[in-house]
Write a protein that holds these residues in place. Sequence first.
Motif, PDB file in Angstrom:
ATOM      1  N   SER A  16       0.831  -1.203   0.000  1.00 21.66           N
ATOM      2  CA  SER A  16       0.000   0.000   0.000  1.00 21.66           C
ATOM      3  C   SER A  16       0.869   1.258   0.000  1.00 21.66           C
ATOM      4  O   SER A  16       0.600   2.214  -0.729  1.00 21.66           O
ATOM      5  CB  SER A  16      -0.921  -0.016   1.218  1.00 21.66           C
ATOM      6  N   ALA A  46       2.430   1.663  -3.408  1.00 22.05           N
ATOM      7  CA  ALA A  46       1.435   2.142  -4.376  1.00 22.05           C
ATOM      8  C   ALA A  46       1.177   3.637  -4.191  1.00 22.05           C
ATOM      9  O   ALA A  46       1.071   4.385  -5.176  1.00 22.05           O
ATOM     10  CB  ALA A  46       0.136   1.350  -4.234  1.00 22.05           C
ATOM     11  N   ARG A  53       1.817   6.524  -7.003  1.00 27.58           N
ATOM     12  CA  ARG A  53       0.792   7.499  -7.403  1.00 27.58           C
ATOM     13  C   ARG A  53       1.325   8.928  -7.240  1.00 27.58           C
ATOM     14  O   ARG A  53       1.085   9.782  -8.096  1.00 27.58           O
ATOM     15  CB  ARG A  53      -0.472   7.315  -6.580  1.00 27.58           C
ATOM     16  N   GLU A  71       0.589   5.801 -12.005  1.00 27.52           N
ATOM     17  CA  GLU A  71      -0.673   5.135 -11.665  1.00 27.52           C
ATOM     18  C   GLU A  71      -0.707   3.676 -12.133  1.00 27.52           C
ATOM     19  O   GLU A  71      -1.177   2.798 -11.405  1.00 27.52           O
ATOM     20  CB  GLU A  71      -1.860   5.906 -12.253  1.00 27.52           C
ATOM     21  N   GLU A  72      -0.222   3.418 -13.336  1.00 29.36           N
ATOM     22  CA  GLU A  72      -0.259   2.040 -13.855  1.00 29.36           C
ATOM     23  C   GLU A  72       0.570   1.098 -12.971  1.00 29.36           C
ATOM     24  O   GLU A  72       0.145  -0.020 -12.668  1.00 29.36           O
ATOM     25  CB  GLU A  72       0.262   2.012 -15.303  1.00 29.36           C
ATOM     26  N   GLN A  91      -1.348   0.432  -9.809  1.00 27.85           N
ATOM     27  CA  GLN A  91      -2.417  -0.529 -10.046  1.00 27.85           C
ATOM     28  C   GLN A  91      -1.867  -1.952 -10.085  1.00 27.85           C
ATOM     29  O   GLN A  91      -2.498  -2.889  -9.604  1.00 27.85           O
ATOM     30  CB  GLN A  91      -3.161  -0.205 -11.353  1.00 27.85           C
ATOM     31  N   HIS A  92      -0.701  -2.104 -10.667  1.00 23.12           N
ATOM     32  CA  HIS A  92      -0.057  -3.411 -10.741  1.00 23.12           C
ATOM     33  C   HIS A  92       0.189  -3.987  -9.360  1.00 23.12           C
ATOM     34  O   HIS A  92       0.110  -5.206  -9.158  1.00 23.12           O
ATOM     35  CB  HIS A  92       1.254  -3.302 -11.531  1.00 23.12           C
ATOM     36  N   GLY A 138      -1.735  -3.554  -6.940  1.00 18.21           N
ATOM     37  CA  GLY A 138      -3.031  -3.856  -6.332  1.00 18.21           C
ATOM     38  C   GLY A 138      -3.434  -2.791  -5.327  1.00 18.21           C
ATOM     39  O   GLY A 138      -4.334  -2.994  -4.529  1.00 18.21           O
TER      40      GLY A 138
END
Length: 186
Positions: free
Chosen positions: A166, A169, A173, A178-179, A182-183, A185
Motif C-alpha cells: 500500500s 502504491a 501514485r 498510476e499504472e 495498479q499493478h 493492487g
Amino acid sequence: YGRAGQAAKAEAEFAEAIRILPTYAAAWYNLGNARARRGALDPAAEAYRAAVEHAPRLTQAWYNLALVEQMRGRLDAAVEAFAETTRISPRDPQALTALGDALLTVGRAAEAIESYTRAIEVGGEAAAGARLNRGVALERSRGCEAALPAYPAASELPAVRTVARSNAAACLRALGREEDAQHLGG
C-alpha cells in the motif's frame, strides 16, 4: 504474578524485597512491571530508573523504561532509554526497531533510518517492522523516490506485506505512476 488478583500481592512482595535490599535491581525491575501493568506509569518509571541505577546493563529495564516514557508522552526520554538499550545490546533487532520508531516520532528520520538499517542487518522477527518503517522514514526524509526500493523488500515479509504494498502504491501514485500502482493492487 500475571493475574489481576495477584498484582497487588506481587507489588507488595517486590517492595518488601527492596526494603530489605534497596540495591536489588531485579526487585526494582519487577516492581516497575507490576506498576506498569496497573497503569501507574510515573511510579513504574521511577522503579525502572532505580533498576538501571543499580544494574546499568539490565537491558529489559531500559527497554521497559522507554516504553513507559513513550506512554507518558516523554518522547525524548524514551529515545534516550531505547538508545541505551541498543548500546548494551547492539544486535537486538527489536530494540533497534523500537529506537528507530521513537526517533521517527520525534522527527529524527535520518537517525531512524540508521537504526532500522542496523535492525535489518541483524535480522530476526523484528526485521519485518524495520524494513517497512525504514521505507516510511526514507519517504518522510527524502521522498518517494528514495523510499520505493525499500518497500519491495518489506513486501516479501508476510507480517507487513499489505502495508508495504500500500505504501509503495501511494508513492507510485505521488510520482505519477498510476499504472505501476495498479499493478501492485493498491
